[in-house]
Design an enzyme around this catalytic site. Structure first.
Site, short mmCIF file in Angstrom:
data_model
loop_
_atom_site.label_atom_id
_atom_site.label_comp_id
_atom_site.label_asym_id
_atom_site.label_seq_id
_atom_site.Cartn_x
_atom_site.Cartn_y
_atom_site.Cartn_z
N ARG A 240 7.66 -5.66 2.97
CA ARG A 240 6.81 -6.55 3.77
C ARG A 240 6.78 -7.92 3.09
NH1 ARG A 240 0.65 -5.36 3.52
NH2 ARG A 240 0.87 -7.04 2.02
N HIS A 244 -0.48 -8.73 5.04
CA HIS A 244 -0.71 -7.77 6.12
C HIS A 244 -0.66 -8.46 7.48
CE1 HIS A 244 -2.12 -4.33 8.27
NE2 HIS A 244 -3.16 -5.01 8.71
N TYR A 252 -2.03 -10.38 -4.15
CA TYR A 252 -1.90 -9.15 -4.94
C TYR A 252 -0.45 -8.69 -5.09
CZ TYR A 252 -1.94 -7.74 -0.07
OH TYR A 252 -1.67 -7.67 1.28
C1 LIG Z 1 -6.67 5.46 11.14
C2 LIG Z 1 -6.69 4.02 10.66
N1 LIG Z 1 -7.15 3.71 9.43
C3 LIG Z 1 -7.19 2.43 9.00
C4 LIG Z 1 -6.76 1.41 9.82
C5 LIG Z 1 -6.80 -0.04 9.33
N2 LIG Z 1 -5.44 -0.51 9.02
C6 LIG Z 1 -4.70 -1.14 9.94
S1 LIG Z 1 -3.14 -1.49 9.39
C7 LIG Z 1 -3.46 -0.80 7.89
C8 LIG Z 1 -2.40 -0.72 6.84
C9 LIG Z 1 -1.17 -0.06 7.39
O1 LIG Z 1 -0.20 0.12 6.41
P1 LIG Z 1 1.15 0.82 6.75
O2 LIG Z 1 0.90 2.08 7.51
O3 LIG Z 1 1.91 0.93 5.50
O4 LIG Z 1 1.85 -0.18 7.79
P2 LIG Z 1 2.31 -1.70 7.52
O5 LIG Z 1 1.13 -2.58 7.78
O6 LIG Z 1 2.80 -1.80 6.13
O7 LIG Z 1 3.39 -1.93 8.53
C10 LIG Z 1 -4.77 -0.30 7.83
C11 LIG Z 1 -5.38 0.38 6.66
C12 LIG Z 1 -6.29 1.77 11.11
N3 LIG Z 1 -5.84 0.85 11.98
N4 LIG Z 1 -6.25 3.07 11.51
#
Ligand SMILES: Cc1ncc(C[n+]2csc(CCOP(=O)(O)OP(=O)(O)O)c2C)c(N)n1
Ligand SMILES: [Mg+2]
Length: 335
Positions: A240, A244, A252
């Site tokens: 990434r 986010h 970080y």
């Molecule tokens: C069940 C749930 N828990 C927490 C969140 C909040 N949240 C949204 S994106 C994210 C991080 C996602 O990380 P990853 O699955 O590695 O995907 P990336 O953003 O790296 O593509 C979080 C914690 C959510 N949307 N759904």
């Protein structure tokens, strides 16, 4: 080795470049306050989206996540659709009524992304099961982030798909981070593909920045699904390159790690492949890039000039027709 034609190899390049250029335009619009919602980048991950979706055939169904702009472009959404959706215009796939990230079109084989991490896996397993019951030749493909693999929904969906031997491909995008949580704090597993063994299905890790390798691996998984051999967990190792979302400065993230992955940029890598195969010089690709930039600029201007949904249409398309047209429960009881 790849059986892609010369034309397909160029198409893949155009899709990768369109993914990046369109997203750069969205950043620009976001900073001007014109995007209604957040903006989640796929910078550095374009090869994973394009390479996987490109392995599908017409009639297959894809459930994308927030970083899969490239996948929806492969499935036939246009830059105009994407721009209109992000600027909440009436002409957008959701008619300007849903979050910028929540759009799909079942008739085009795209199911809207779902924000609850993991939830798409059981939904796409259900689609694969439904298609099989209807004797339709459909492969379902969806994505999960490294963070998303820690959810119950991911486990339940993948376990169900494995037990039922459903035609499902789950692409685990291991981009190193889940918001600010690094991979090593997400799981004690060596890699995400190792998790496949727990479900009794094949797991494979592929270089997510090598679009041809991603395509080949996805093609194998799609072929297995279509042959009735059940789901595959395909881990794409990528990175990434941004926070986010646009609001996250990713302070970080170690800068050495970013530099290391910047040197593995998927577009630059693929440009080198095309050059090495004698298919395109830097000038040839530059000419393609220029056409794409022009198109994105023109589409963005046209969308900016297009209307928002009419206020009086606010209730249209909110509920399924049958529900919206039903008489109120009280009236029904009286009759
Ligand atoms: C069940 C749930 N828990 C927490 C969140 C909040 N949240 C949204 S994106 C994210 C991080 C996602 O990380 P990853 O699955 O590695 O995907 P990336 O953003 O790296 O593509 C979080 C914690 C959510 N949307 N759904
Ligand atoms: Mg992640």
């Amino acid at each position: 080795m790849s059986e892609l034609t010369r034309e397909q190899k160029f198409e893949i390049y155009r899709l990768l470049r369109l993914n990046r250029t369109l997203e750069e335009k969205l950043v620009n619009l976001y900073r001007q306050g014109k995007v209604v919602g957040g903006l989640y980048r796929s910078l550095g991950q374009e090869a994973t989206s394009v390479g996987t979706a490109y392995a599908l055939s017409p009639g297959d169904v894809l459930g994308p996540l927030i970083r899969n702009l490239g996948s929806v472009l492969v499935m036939g959404f246009s830059p105009r659709d994407v721009l209109a959706q992000h600027m909440a215009r009436a002409s957008s796939p959701s008619g300007g009524k849903d979050c910028n990230l929540h759009f799909g079109a079942p008739e085009r084989g795209v199911i809207s992304s779902i924000s609850m991490l993991g939830a798409l896996v059981p939904v796409m397993a259900g689609i694969a099961l439904g298609a099989r019951l209807q004797k339709k030749n459909v492969v379902a493909m969806t994505y999960i982030g490294d963070g998303g693999t820690s959810t119950g929904a991911f486990h339940e969906g993948l376990n169900f798909a494995a037990v039922q031997k459903l035609p499902l491909v789950v692409v685990a995008e291991n981009n190193g981070w889940a918001y600010s949580t690094p991979f090593k704090k997400q799981t004690a597993a060596r890699c995400l593909a190792d998790r496949a063994a727990a479900y009794g299905i094949p797991g494979e890790t592929v270089d997510g920045n090598d679009v041809l390798a991603v395509y080949e691996a996805a093609k194998r998984a799609v072929a297995r699904a279509r042959a009735g051999d059940g789901p595959t967990l395909l881990e794409a190792k990528t990175y990434r390159m941004k926070g986010h979302a646009e609001h996250d400065g990713q302070a970080y993230v170690p800068s050495e790690e970013l530099a290391e992955w910047a040197a593995r940029d998927p577009l630059e890598a693929y440009s080198r492949v095309l050059a090495a195969e004698g298919l395109a010089t830097a000038d040839d690709l530059g000419a393609i890039d220029a056409v794409i930039s022009e198109r994105v600029e023109a589409d963005a201007s046209a969308v900016e000039q297009s209307p928002f949904p009419a206020p009086e249409s606010a209730l249209e398309g909110v509920y399924a027709r049958k529900v919206a047209d039903a008489e109120p429960a009280v009236a029904r009881r009286r009759s």
